[in-house]
Design an enzyme around this catalytic site. Structure first.
Site, PDB file in Angstrom:
ATOM      1  N   LYS A  22       0.832  -1.200   0.000  1.00 37.48           N
ATOM      2  CA  LYS A  22       0.000   0.000   0.000  1.00 37.48           C
ATOM      3  C   LYS A  22       0.869   1.254   0.000  1.00 37.48           C
ATOM      4  CE  LYS A  22      -3.541  -0.294   2.750  1.00 37.48           C
ATOM      5  NZ  LYS A  22      -4.990  -0.207   2.672  1.00 37.48           N
ATOM      6  N   ARG A  92      -3.421   2.890   8.582  1.00 40.91           N
ATOM      7  CA  ARG A  92      -3.717   1.605   7.919  1.00 40.91           C
ATOM      8  C   ARG A  92      -2.464   0.765   7.837  1.00 40.91           C
ATOM      9  NH1 ARG A  92      -7.036   4.804   4.204  1.00 40.91           N
ATOM     10  NH2 ARG A  92      -9.138   3.932   4.181  1.00 40.91           N
ATOM     11  N   GLY A 101      -8.432  -7.686   4.481  1.00 38.73           N
ATOM     12  CA  GLY A 101      -9.255  -7.982   5.649  1.00 38.73           C
ATOM     13  C   GLY A 101      -8.496  -8.549   6.821  1.00 38.73           C
ATOM     14  N   MET A 103      -5.619  -7.242   8.348  1.00 40.57           N
ATOM     15  CA  MET A 103      -5.033  -6.303   9.294  1.00 40.57           C
ATOM     16  C   MET A 103      -6.039  -5.165   9.517  1.00 40.57           C
ATOM     17  SD  MET A 103      -2.060  -7.780   9.644  1.00 40.57           S
ATOM     18  CE  MET A 103      -0.973  -6.545  10.285  1.00 40.57           C
ATOM     19  N   ARG A 336      -3.646  -1.601  -6.266  1.00 45.15           N
ATOM     20  CA  ARG A 336      -2.821  -2.820  -6.211  1.00 45.15           C
ATOM     21  C   ARG A 336      -3.285  -3.748  -7.335  1.00 45.15           C
ATOM     22  NH1 ARG A 336      -5.670  -5.090  -0.719  1.00 45.15           N
ATOM     23  NH2 ARG A 336      -7.720  -5.311  -1.617  1.00 45.15           N
ATOM     24  N   HIS A 455     -15.940  -9.007   2.426  1.00 42.82           N
ATOM     25  CA  HIS A 455     -14.923  -9.913   2.952  1.00 42.82           C
ATOM     26  C   HIS A 455     -15.079 -11.315   2.374  1.00 42.82           C
ATOM     27  CE1 HIS A 455     -13.375 -12.780   5.975  1.00 42.82           C
ATOM     28  NE2 HIS A 455     -12.361 -11.941   5.986  1.00 42.82           N
ATOM     29  N   SER A 763      14.530 -41.560 -14.480  1.00 43.75           N
ATOM     30  CA  SER A 763      13.356 -40.821 -14.022  1.00 43.75           C
ATOM     31  C   SER A 763      13.363 -40.888 -12.504  1.00 43.75           C
ATOM     32  CB  SER A 763      12.086 -41.445 -14.589  1.00 43.75           C
ATOM     33  OG  SER A 763      10.980 -40.729 -14.109  1.00 43.75           O
ATOM     34  N   CYS A 830       9.179 -38.149 -11.971  1.00 43.81           N
ATOM     35  CA  CYS A 830       7.800 -38.617 -12.139  1.00 43.81           C
ATOM     36  C   CYS A 830       7.068 -38.851 -10.816  1.00 43.81           C
ATOM     37  CB  CYS A 830       7.755 -39.885 -12.995  1.00 43.81           C
ATOM     38  SG  CYS A 830       8.507 -41.297 -12.181  1.00 43.81           S
ATOM     39  N   TYR A 850      12.532 -32.960 -18.015  1.00 42.11           N
ATOM     40  CA  TYR A 850      11.070 -32.877 -17.972  1.00 42.11           C
ATOM     41  C   TYR A 850      10.567 -33.271 -16.591  1.00 42.11           C
ATOM     42  CZ  TYR A 850      10.925 -37.958 -18.108  1.00 42.11           C
ATOM     43  OH  TYR A 850      11.098 -39.267 -17.785  1.00 42.11           O
TER      44      TYR A 850
HETATM   45  C1  PEP Z   1       7.877 -42.751  -7.055  1.00 38.69           C
HETATM   46  O1  PEP Z   1       8.317 -43.534  -6.230  1.00 38.69           O
HETATM   47  O2  PEP Z   1       8.079 -41.524  -7.019  1.00 38.69           O
HETATM   48  C2  PEP Z   1       7.048 -43.249  -8.169  1.00 38.69           C
HETATM   49  C3  PEP Z   1       6.645 -42.427  -9.126  1.00 38.69           C
HETATM   50  O3  PEP Z   1       6.649 -44.523  -8.129  1.00 38.69           O
HETATM   51  P1  PEP Z   1       5.438 -45.076  -7.243  1.00 38.69           P
HETATM   52  O4  PEP Z   1       4.761 -43.890  -6.649  1.00 38.69           O
HETATM   53  O5  PEP Z   1       4.586 -45.849  -8.144  1.00 38.69           O
HETATM   54  O6  PEP Z   1       6.178 -45.892  -6.230  1.00 38.69           O
END
Ligand code: PEP
Ligand code: MG
Length: 877
Positions: A22, A92, A101, A103, A336, A455, A763, A830, A850
């Protein structure tokens, strides 16, 4: 000497850390030459110092305050004691990150028994003067001395009823004087001391109260919910008062430069004539649409339109502006970046790029990753909706989404019921910051009072929670716990459904449908993709999920968990036959049957993926997960497999493990039963060959799980390659394939350099890697992670957000070692962390190629990767 106070003309928008949002924006607007009442800001550093050192404003701060006040009197040509040019101020809070809301605010500070008379004389409006005084007494009491709001409100409302006044504005000066006198007595009754008559005492006490309010419960809860650090403190803004309550040519309002719900490029806001700021936000009176200002005060309206455009272009984003009109003169009290729904965020970002105000990169930064989730929220199914009974259709669509649940009337009850696993809808006349935990626990929030900036509306929108406000055709009675509506009465526990996008309420449960995405969403996501370097794949195995992931532009499949394909009844029995076989021949026989099913599955998956990489993980869980547990099931299975129940039980017992997650699973299974992986690989390759025969090229990537030694991998790889070569030879055709491993054990991270020499890809399975690095069971850690966060042992649940100091270091080290020996190796993540914003930011700073996550997390992950790129790109390790 540290400078603790900045006059507005000494600051600028880049000083948010020190002046709060502010304060920094007030300073910026002042520099832009916009009509901002003069003032100054006490820094966040002053707040942190105060909270560290306890109960008193330091001498140094007091000296600076006195000097600043002297300058302020000079600049405004007013003072707290002047008879003719009386100075009144607002106090303020304003943290770096906006906390709506959360403070407290005090208006009209500087009034006392004498000054109120001076004000009455000068303005020739005693009613106005005493209205200001009663508001100060009320706000100061609540904020500074924690006197319950009800101690003032009850008397105020009873006074109105007793004298037959409909509105606050009907109470004459004499009445307000009586009310002020009573309010002063409330101080004596509640806190045993009078209201401070000295404006300087009022000011210092108010500053201290704002500093202290940084640590109140509701502020803490809000910060926790929004991941705002607890140690950044709040600034305090002291600003000359302008009065929206000084007659019918005055007023106050809040407006967004674009519609915060739909994103439409049109001013969106509300105002009230003859009112002060709190009246609009508190939702006590129902405000008017900003459009009507055009008729009531055309010049002010035009000036506001011009200012909005200017601010939006200057800040390169939609603005949320607070303003006051005093006797036909417009003043700006705040600007803001406005909070908005996800849908609006996307539309606004796309429109601003198309209008040439911002770049694609800036657009990507203007949409919060967590808001992407809102776009994937369900809507009510039209058919089911047609049959639903309407309770109300006149509420305001404060925050989109569709939800059903049981009615509750208090925040505590909402929390209690949600903890028992019930879905609840919180119904209140209006909400206040005290209700925050109940709002978090509810599926939706309904209020009868208040507008789109009340609010309830602001907080729910911020949370992405379904909310309907201003639903004035129903009566919510929180004492008797009933809701009266034109069609009857609802009681606590009754189920209702709420459409936050339309403002409608229905009786009973209405079924929901998946969200539809707009063209603007597609456009925005394509820009995110252009900006992002880190790719996003999906974890999926069903055709429906795979299609969803590809619709969200996943770049391939990062994890097909093949065990999920073994649970259909016709497959499970063959799997059980395999497990219970005592010779390799019998095992191979059973596997041949499973292979037929697997081929159909893989063909479908690989066809959907086509040229996009598809990682298929070979079987991972311990075998006993496939065996029956109930007596009934055991009897059935024994009969189907032609063994006695006793024999079956003995076999199940023999597979029992004390720590199955550390046991006979992953690649360890295949070292014992290589035919298992050979069967799966045969199914993958045959499917790929069949597709090739139909002219469809695909890219299977075969993944061996839970490896912790090089030998585990090389032994299995050799068997897999032998099979693939044999199949290719038989078919007289080749396919493209890769063979890689999951990195899920700390040992695999430590020998990543060696593994990378023999693997085509890695992975990181961060679920298992986190489990094994901490030694926390991923299935049971929930029992203590809560206490760990409460006591600050861990900042985050490491299964949801990467533990950068431990697991993150392993990932970084393994990646570095792997890329050093095999620069073309592809490395992904993953585990669940592959869809988490903060974790993605870390992964995008190291050499990960990735991340992979469930299909519905793909758009959010894509935006995270784009934002990481804009924020800082990669720090090559
Ligand atoms: C993991 O262990 O991160 C994974 C992707 O395999 P799972 O969750 O199937 O054990
Ligand atoms: Mg795993």
């Amino acid at each position: 000497m540290t400078k603790y106070i900045y006059a507005f003309d000494e600051g600028q928008k880049s000083m948010k850390d020190l002046l709060g949002g502010k304060g920094a924006n007030l300073a910026e607007m002042k520099h832009l030459g916009l009509p901002v009442p003069d003032g100054f800001t006490l820094t966040t550093e002053a707040c942190i110092k105060y909270l560290e050192h306890g109960s008193k404003l330091s001498d140094s701060l007091m000296d600076q305050l006195n000097t600043q006040l002297a300058d302020f009197y000079e600049r405004t040509q007013k003072s707290f004691s002047s008879d003719t040019a009386l100075l009144l101020v607002s106090v303020r809070s304003g943290a770096k990150i906006s906390m709506p809301g959360m403070m407290d605010t005090i208006l009209n500070l500087g009034l006392n028994d004498d000054n109120v008379k001076k004000l009455a004389e000068k303005t020739e409006d005693a009613r106005f003067a005493y209205d200001c005084y009663r508001r100060l007494l009320q706000m100061f009491g609540e904020v500074v001395y924690s006197i319950p709001m009800a101690s003032f409100d009850t008397y105020f409302n009873q006074y109105k009823i007793k004298h037959g006044y409909q509105n606050d504005a009907d109470i004459p000066a004499e009445g307000l004087q009586v009310i002020c006198d009573h309010f002063k007595e409330v101080y004596i009754e509640e806190v045993y001391k009078p209201f401070p008559q000295s404006p300087i005492d009022q000011l210092t006490e108010a500053i201290e109260a704002v500093f202290k309010s940084w640590d109140n419960d509701r502020a803490r809860i809000y910060r926790e919910l929004n991941e705002i650090p607890h140690d950044i403190g709040t600034a305090v803004n002291i600003q000359e008062m302008v009065f929206g309550n000084s007659g019918e040519h005055s007023g106050t309002g809040v407006a967004f430069t674009r519609n915060p719900v739909t994103g439409e490029a049109k001013l969106f806001g509300e105002y009230l004539l003859n009112a002060q700021g709190e009246d609009v936000v508190a939702g006590i009176r129902t405000p008017k649409d900003i459009e009507s200002l055009k008729e009531q005060m055309p010049q002010v309206h035009q000036q506001f339109v011009d200012v909005s455009k200017r601010l939006e272009t200057h800040y390169k984003d939609m603005q949320d502006i607070e303003f006051t009109i005093e006797n036909g003169q417009l003043y700006l009290l705040q600007t803001r970046n406005g909070k908005r729904t996800a849908n609006a965020a996307i539309h606004i970002a796309v429109d601003l790029v198309e209008e040439g105000v911002i770049s694609k990169e800036e657009a990507v930064m203007n949409v919060e990753v967590k808001s992407i989730d809102q776009l994937l929220h369900p809507n009510f199914d039209e058919q089911s909706l047609k049959q639903a009974t309407t309770i109300s259709k006149i509420g305001l669509p404060a925050s989109p989404g569709a939800a059903s649940g049981k009615i509750v009337f208090s925040a505590e009850n909402a929390k209690e019921q949600a903890e028992k696993g019930n879905k609840v809808i919180l119904m209140r006349p209006e909400t206040s910051p005290e209700d925050i935990e109940g709002m978090i626990a509810s599926e939706a929030i309904i209020t009868t009072h208040g507008g789109m900036t009340s609010h309830a509306a602001v907080v729910a929108r911020g949370m992405g929670k379904c909310c309907v406000t201003g639903c004035s055709d129903i009566e919510i009675n929180v004492i008797d716990k009933v809701v009266n509506y034109s069609g009857g009465t609802l009681h606590e526990g009754d189920v209702i459904s709420v459409d936050g996008a339309k403002g409608d309420i229905y009786y009973g449960e209405v079924s929901t449908m998946k969200a539809e995405r707009s063209e603007a969403f597609e456009q925005f996501m394509s820009w995110a993709e252009d900006v992002a370097k880190l790719q996003v794949r999906m974890n999926a195995e069903t055709p429906q999920d795979i299609q969803t992931g590809y619709q969200f532009n996943a770049k391939g499949i990062g994890l097909v968990r093949t065990e999920h394909m073994f649970f259909g009844p016709e497959r499970l029995i063959e799997m059980r036959r395999f497990i219970l076989s005592d010779t390799q021949d019998k095992r191979i026989n059973a596997l041949n049957k499973i292979q037929q099913y697997q081929m159909t599955d893989f063909e479908e998956i690989l066809k959907l993926s086509g040229q996009r990489p598809t990682i298929i993980r070979l079987l991972d869980p311990p075998l006993h997960e496939f065996l029956p547990s109930s007596v009934e099931e055991k009897n059935n299975v024994a009969q189907q497999l032609n063994v006695s129940v006793r024999e079956l039980e003995q076999y199940i017992e023999s597979l029992d493990e004390v720590n199955p997650m550390l046991g006979h699973r992953g690649c360890r299974l295949a070292i014992t039963y290589p035919e298992l992986y050979v069967m799966q690989v045969e199914a993958i390759v045959k499917s790929a060959l069949r597709l090739k025969a139909q002219g469809i090229e695909c890219q299977p990537e075969i993944m061996i799980p839970l490896v912790s030694t090089v030998a585990e991998f090389t032994i299995l790889r050799a068997k897999i390659v032998e099979k693939i070569e044999q199949l290719q030879q038989e078919a007289g055709e080749t396919i493209q394939y890769l063979i890689g491993t999951m990195i899920e054990t700390p040992r695999a991270c430590l020998i990543a350099g060696e593994l990378a020499k023999v693997c085509d890809f890695f992975s990181f399975g961060t679920n298992d890697l986190t489990q094994l690095t901490f030694g926390f069971s991923r299935d049971d850690a929930g029992k203590f992670i809560g206490s760990y966060s409460e006591q600050g042992v861990l900042e985050n649940d490491p299964f949801q957000t990467l533990d950068q100091d431990g697991v993150g270091q392993l990932v970084k080290m393994a990646t570095k070692q792997a890329k050093a020996v095999n620069p073309t190796i592809k490395i992904g993540v993953c585990g669940e962390l592959g869809g988490d914003d903060k974790s993605i930011h870390y992964f995008s700073q190291i050499d990960i190629d990735y991340v992979s996550c469930s299909p519905f997390r793909v758009p959010g992950a894509l935006l995270s990767t784009a934002q990481s790129e804009v924020k800082g790109g990669r720090l090559h390790v």
